[in-house]
Design a protein around this motif. Structure first.
Motif, PDB file in Angstrom:
ATOM      1  N   LYS A   1       1.716  41.045  73.500  1.00 23.01           N
ATOM      2  CA  LYS A   1       0.800  42.004  74.130  1.00 23.01           C
ATOM      3  C   LYS A   1       0.832  43.361  73.444  1.00 23.01           C
ATOM      4  CE  LYS A   1       1.228  39.847  78.657  1.00 23.01           C
ATOM      5  NZ  LYS A   1       1.795  39.977  80.005  1.00 23.01           N
ATOM      6  N   SER A   2       1.984  43.713  72.882  1.00 19.86           N
ATOM      7  CA  SER A   2       2.105  45.021  72.225  1.00 19.86           C
ATOM      8  C   SER A   2       1.113  45.181  71.086  1.00 19.86           C
ATOM      9  CB  SER A   2       3.525  45.222  71.680  1.00 19.86           C
ATOM     10  OG  SER A   2       4.478  45.255  72.696  1.00 19.86           O
ATOM     11  N   LYS A   3       0.772  44.091  70.436  1.00 20.51           N
ATOM     12  CA  LYS A   3      -0.156  44.146  69.299  1.00 20.51           C
ATOM     13  C   LYS A   3      -1.505  44.728  69.712  1.00 20.51           C
ATOM     14  CE  LYS A   3      -1.973  41.271  65.590  1.00 20.51           C
ATOM     15  NZ  LYS A   3      -2.010  39.934  65.005  1.00 20.51           N
ATOM     16  N   GLU A   4      -1.919  44.431  70.928  1.00 21.13           N
ATOM     17  CA  GLU A   4      -3.205  44.945  71.418  1.00 21.13           C
ATOM     18  C   GLU A   4      -3.102  46.362  71.970  1.00 21.13           C
ATOM     19  OE1 GLU A   4      -5.808  43.126  70.693  1.00 21.13           O
ATOM     20  OE2 GLU A   4      -4.407  41.626  69.923  1.00 21.13           O
ATOM     21  N   LEU A   5      -1.897  46.787  72.342  1.00 22.67           N
ATOM     22  CA  LEU A   5      -1.716  48.083  72.993  1.00 22.67           C
ATOM     23  C   LEU A   5      -1.423  49.220  72.021  1.00 22.67           C
ATOM     24  CD1 LEU A   5       0.419  46.868  76.035  1.00 22.67           C
ATOM     25  CD2 LEU A   5      -1.976  47.628  76.082  1.00 22.67           C
ATOM     26  N   ALA A   6      -0.874  48.897  70.852  1.00 22.84           N
ATOM     27  CA  ALA A   6      -0.497  49.927  69.880  1.00 22.84           C
ATOM     28  C   ALA A   6      -1.676  50.301  68.995  1.00 22.84           C
ATOM     29  CB  ALA A   6       0.665  49.433  69.029  1.00 22.84           C
ATOM     30  N   ASP A   7      -1.665  51.531  68.526  1.00 29.58           N
ATOM     31  CA  ASP A   7      -2.708  51.988  67.601  1.00 29.58           C
ATOM     32  C   ASP A   7      -2.537  51.370  66.214  1.00 29.58           C
ATOM     33  OD1 ASP A   7      -3.955  53.765  69.485  1.00 29.58           O
ATOM     34  OD2 ASP A   7      -2.280  55.154  69.156  1.00 29.58           O
ATOM     35  N   HIS A   8      -1.296  51.223  65.789  1.00 38.76           N
ATOM     36  CA  HIS A   8      -0.978  50.653  64.480  1.00 38.76           C
ATOM     37  C   HIS A   8       0.133  49.636  64.679  1.00 38.76           C
ATOM     38  CE1 HIS A   8      -3.257  53.871  62.521  1.00 38.76           C
ATOM     39  NE2 HIS A   8      -2.732  54.644  63.451  1.00 38.76           N
ATOM     40  N   THR A   9       0.003  48.481  64.053  1.00 42.98           N
ATOM     41  CA  THR A   9       1.033  47.458  64.203  1.00 42.98           C
ATOM     42  C   THR A   9       1.444  46.901  62.845  1.00 42.98           C
ATOM     43  OG1 THR A   9      -0.584  45.668  64.463  1.00 42.98           O
ATOM     44  CG2 THR A   9       0.201  46.725  66.472  1.00 42.98           C
ATOM     45  N   PHE A  10       2.682  46.460  62.811  1.00 47.63           N
ATOM     46  CA  PHE A  10       3.162  45.696  61.676  1.00 47.63           C
ATOM     47  C   PHE A  10       3.967  44.537  62.236  1.00 47.63           C
ATOM     48  CE2 PHE A  10       5.599  44.239  58.161  1.00 47.63           C
ATOM     49  CZ  PHE A  10       4.688  44.321  57.120  1.00 47.63           C
ATOM     50  N   VAL A  11       3.492  43.333  61.965  1.00 42.47           N
ATOM     51  CA  VAL A  11       4.120  42.128  62.497  1.00 42.47           C
ATOM     52  C   VAL A  11       4.868  41.413  61.371  1.00 42.47           C
ATOM     53  CG1 VAL A  11       3.759  39.927  63.677  1.00 42.47           C
ATOM     54  CG2 VAL A  11       2.298  41.891  64.234  1.00 42.47           C
ATOM     55  N   VAL A  12       6.181  41.281  61.552  1.00 42.68           N
ATOM     56  CA  VAL A  12       6.973  40.467  60.628  1.00 42.68           C
ATOM     57  C   VAL A  12       6.664  39.011  60.942  1.00 42.68           C
ATOM     58  CG1 VAL A  12       9.313  39.763  59.997  1.00 42.68           C
ATOM     59  CG2 VAL A  12       8.794  42.192  60.347  1.00 42.68           C
ATOM     60  N   ASP A  13       6.267  38.273  59.945  1.00 48.15           N
ATOM     61  CA  ASP A  13       5.822  36.890  60.125  1.00 48.15           C
ATOM     62  C   ASP A  13       7.020  35.952  60.258  1.00 48.15           C
ATOM     63  OD1 ASP A  13       4.284  34.629  60.297  1.00 48.15           O
ATOM     64  OD2 ASP A  13       3.843  34.540  58.151  1.00 48.15           O
ATOM     65  N   SER A  14       7.617  35.955  61.453  1.00 43.54           N
ATOM     66  CA  SER A  14       8.744  35.070  61.738  1.00 43.54           C
ATOM     67  C   SER A  14       8.865  34.899  63.247  1.00 43.54           C
ATOM     68  CB  SER A  14      10.046  35.658  61.182  1.00 43.54           C
ATOM     69  OG  SER A  14      11.140  34.831  61.517  1.00 43.54           O
ATOM     70  N   TYR A  15       9.317  33.723  63.642  1.00 42.39           N
ATOM     71  CA  TYR A  15       9.609  33.447  65.050  1.00 42.39           C
ATOM     72  C   TYR A  15      11.116  33.353  65.279  1.00 42.39           C
ATOM     73  CZ  TYR A  15       4.756  32.824  66.318  1.00 42.39           C
ATOM     74  OH  TYR A  15       3.422  33.045  66.582  1.00 42.39           O
ATOM     75  N   ASP A  16      11.889  33.861  64.356  1.00 43.56           N
ATOM     76  CA  ASP A  16      13.343  33.915  64.482  1.00 43.56           C
ATOM     77  C   ASP A  16      13.722  35.363  64.798  1.00 43.56           C
ATOM     78  OD1 ASP A  16      16.142  34.450  63.434  1.00 43.56           O
ATOM     79  OD2 ASP A  16      16.047  32.258  63.187  1.00 43.56           O
ATOM     80  N   MET A  17      14.269  35.594  65.991  1.00 45.18           N
ATOM     81  CA  MET A  17      14.529  36.964  66.446  1.00 45.18           C
ATOM     82  C   MET A  17      15.445  37.727  65.496  1.00 45.18           C
ATOM     83  SD  MET A  17      13.778  39.256  68.652  1.00 45.18           S
ATOM     84  CE  MET A  17      13.115  38.420  70.080  1.00 45.18           C
ATOM     85  N   GLN A  18      16.478  37.081  64.977  1.00 46.56           N
ATOM     86  CA  GLN A  18      17.404  37.797  64.096  1.00 46.56           C
ATOM     87  C   GLN A  18      16.731  38.157  62.771  1.00 46.56           C
ATOM     88  OE1 GLN A  18      18.508  35.039  66.044  1.00 46.56           O
ATOM     89  NE2 GLN A  18      19.131  36.701  67.412  1.00 46.56           N
ATOM     90  N   VAL A  19      15.884  37.302  62.258  1.00 48.78           N
ATOM     91  CA  VAL A  19      15.140  37.623  61.039  1.00 48.78           C
ATOM     92  C   VAL A  19      14.221  38.815  61.300  1.00 48.78           C
ATOM     93  CG1 VAL A  19      13.390  36.783  59.409  1.00 48.78           C
ATOM     94  CG2 VAL A  19      15.295  35.291  60.084  1.00 48.78           C
ATOM     95  N   VAL A  20      13.508  38.790  62.422  1.00 46.89           N
ATOM     96  CA  VAL A  20      12.616  39.899  62.766  1.00 46.89           C
ATOM     97  C   VAL A  20      13.407  41.199  62.867  1.00 46.89           C
ATOM     98  CG1 VAL A  20      11.118  40.831  64.578  1.00 46.89           C
ATOM     99  CG2 VAL A  20      10.914  38.431  63.909  1.00 46.89           C
TER     100      VAL A  20
END
Length: 187
Positions: free
Chosen positions: A147-166
């Motif tokens: 949901k944060s992706k839609e709420l923030a003005d600028h986003t950067f998403v690390v392309d991983s579904y592993d929490m420690q990698v992110v």
């Protein structure tokens, strides 16, 4: 998991960082403009992401300030433990960071959030509050951005579904800002 596989997860996710380096340069420019104007960098996160938010403030307040020979205004709202717990106890955990942002934040400041999933309600409430207060927001996220992706003005998403990698790569990016900002701020 063996070390080779663990490192490969990082390598795969780092490719997305390189692919989206223009977005990171834009974010670094926004942070530097905020610093140049004497406004405040405000950070938040939960768990390991809180550690990254606090670490970034340390690097800005001591490292970047030292390199520039002038102070950088920065604060991690999670570090206000007594205030954070008071709001959580008396109102709700979901609103504790937002209420602090309402106290500390001003227009022209920037809120930087770190979240692995992008679905933490206290983070999303702070992003909603930033929007209402006219504070620009930057979200460093993982997974699909949540949901944060839609709420923030600028986003950067690390392309991983592993929490420690992110979390590891969010810290890597925070350290890149530490290296990039002094040069950018002297331009």
């Amino acid at each position: 998991m063996n070390l080779t596989d663990y490192l490969q997860l990082h390598s795969d996710a780092m490719e997305s960082i390189e692919t989206n380096s223009n977005a990171l340069n834009e974010i670094s420019y926004l942070i530097s403009a905020t610093i140049k104007s004497g406004n405040t960098i405000i950070t938040i996160g939960n768990g390991g992401s809180y550690s990254t938010a606090s670490h970034l403030v340390c690097d800005l307040g001591k490292g970047v300030s030292n390199a520039l020979k002038s102070p950088v205004r920065s604060i991690c709202l999670n570090d206000n433990v007594a205030t954070n717990s008071a709001w959580a106890n008396d109102l709700s955990y979901d609103l504790a960071l937002r209420r602090q942002l309402e106290s500390f934040g001003r227009k022209q400041d920037i809120l930087i959030v770190f979240s692995g999933s992008g679905n933490s309600e206290n983070i999303n409430e702070a992003l909603r509050g930033a929007r209402e207060l006219g504070i620009k927001s930057i979200a460093f996220l993982g997974f699909d951005g949540g949901k944060s992706k839609e709420l923030a003005d600028h986003t950067f998403v690390v392309d991983s579904y592993d929490m420690q990698v992110v979390e590891n790569l969010h810290l890597l990016l925070a350290h890149w800002f530490f290296k990039d900002l002094p040069t950018r701020l002297q331009e």
